[in-house]
Design a protein around this motif. Structure first.
Motif, PDB file in Angstrom:
ATOM      1  N   LEU A  17     -11.214  -1.947   6.815  1.00  0.00           N
ATOM      2  CA  LEU A  17     -11.222  -2.816   5.642  1.00  0.00           C
ATOM      3  C   LEU A  17     -12.166  -3.993   5.870  1.00  0.00           C
ATOM      4  O   LEU A  17     -12.421  -4.385   7.007  1.00  0.00           O
ATOM      5  CB  LEU A  17      -9.808  -3.328   5.366  1.00  0.00           C
ATOM      6  CG  LEU A  17      -8.745  -2.255   5.123  1.00  0.00           C
ATOM      7  CD1 LEU A  17      -7.371  -2.897   5.004  1.00  0.00           C
ATOM      8  CD2 LEU A  17      -9.065  -1.454   3.881  1.00  0.00           C
ATOM      9  N   PRO A  21      -5.541  -7.254   4.245  1.00  0.00           N
ATOM     10  CA  PRO A  21      -5.005  -7.183   2.885  1.00  0.00           C
ATOM     11  C   PRO A  21      -3.961  -8.256   2.588  1.00  0.00           C
ATOM     12  O   PRO A  21      -3.697  -8.544   1.421  1.00  0.00           O
ATOM     13  CB  PRO A  21      -4.382  -5.786   2.823  1.00  0.00           C
ATOM     14  CG  PRO A  21      -4.055  -5.455   4.239  1.00  0.00           C
ATOM     15  CD  PRO A  21      -5.097  -6.133   5.071  1.00  0.00           C
ATOM     16  N   GLY A  27      -0.593  -7.936   7.863  1.00  0.00           N
ATOM     17  CA  GLY A  27      -1.938  -7.783   7.304  1.00  0.00           C
ATOM     18  C   GLY A  27      -2.980  -7.630   8.401  1.00  0.00           C
ATOM     19  O   GLY A  27      -3.907  -6.827   8.284  1.00  0.00           O
ATOM     20  N   TYR A  31      -5.444  -4.470   9.180  1.00  0.00           N
ATOM     21  CA  TYR A  31      -6.880  -4.711   9.313  1.00  0.00           C
ATOM     22  C   TYR A  31      -7.432  -4.100  10.599  1.00  0.00           C
ATOM     23  O   TYR A  31      -8.527  -3.531  10.610  1.00  0.00           O
ATOM     24  CB  TYR A  31      -7.149  -6.215   9.266  1.00  0.00           C
ATOM     25  CG  TYR A  31      -8.595  -6.611   9.443  1.00  0.00           C
ATOM     26  CD1 TYR A  31      -9.528  -6.339   8.444  1.00  0.00           C
ATOM     27  CD2 TYR A  31      -9.023  -7.251  10.585  1.00  0.00           C
ATOM     28  CE1 TYR A  31     -10.855  -6.702   8.598  1.00  0.00           C
ATOM     29  CE2 TYR A  31     -10.348  -7.625  10.747  1.00  0.00           C
ATOM     30  CZ  TYR A  31     -11.253  -7.349   9.750  1.00  0.00           C
ATOM     31  OH  TYR A  31     -12.572  -7.699   9.903  1.00  0.00           O
ATOM     32  N   TRP A  39      -6.443   3.396   3.564  1.00  0.00           N
ATOM     33  CA  TRP A  39      -5.988   2.346   2.650  1.00  0.00           C
ATOM     34  C   TRP A  39      -6.066   2.834   1.206  1.00  0.00           C
ATOM     35  O   TRP A  39      -5.148   2.604   0.408  1.00  0.00           O
ATOM     36  CB  TRP A  39      -6.796   1.068   2.839  1.00  0.00           C
ATOM     37  CG  TRP A  39      -6.307  -0.022   1.930  1.00  0.00           C
ATOM     38  CD1 TRP A  39      -6.889  -0.429   0.761  1.00  0.00           C
ATOM     39  CD2 TRP A  39      -5.114  -0.798   2.080  1.00  0.00           C
ATOM     40  NE1 TRP A  39      -6.126  -1.417   0.184  1.00  0.00           N
ATOM     41  CE2 TRP A  39      -5.039  -1.664   0.976  1.00  0.00           C
ATOM     42  CE3 TRP A  39      -4.117  -0.847   3.039  1.00  0.00           C
ATOM     43  CZ2 TRP A  39      -3.996  -2.565   0.813  1.00  0.00           C
ATOM     44  CZ3 TRP A  39      -3.078  -1.750   2.872  1.00  0.00           C
ATOM     45  CH2 TRP A  39      -3.029  -2.591   1.764  1.00  0.00           C
TER      46      TRP A  39
END
Length: 90
Positions: A17, A21, A27, A31, A39
């Motif tokens: 990512l 997020p 998060g 990641y 995702w």
């Protein structure tokens, strides 16, 4: 250069990512361990869960349920589909 991760879903080095997020430890875990492809699949699964269970995403209960499902999807057995779910045919 793209952010690369060893994806927990695909067990392969893949593009990650662009940013975490969520602003939390969870998060950061996503990641560092989840690819963009995985995702994207989660986003589709989340839509299905919201629809099948008629969840209201702004409620605490729905958010907690979705986080549990997300954790299972990425870091557990993959998560189970609702019993009533029928995959679309097209």
């Amino acid at each position: 250069m793209a952010h690369m991760v060893f994806c927990t879903k695909y067990k392969a080095e893949m593009e990650g990512l662009d940013e975490p997020p969520f602003d939390s430890d969870f998060g950061q875990k996503i990641y560092k361990n989840v690819s963009q492809k995985a995702w994207g699949e989660w986003v589709e699964r989340q839509k299905m869960l919201l629809n099948e269970y008629r969840l209201q995403p702004w409620t605490r209960e729905a958010q907690e349920f979705l986080v549990e499902q997300m954790n299972e999807f990425f870091f557990g057995s993959g998560g189970e589909l609702p019993k009533e779910y029928v995959a679309p045919t097209h």
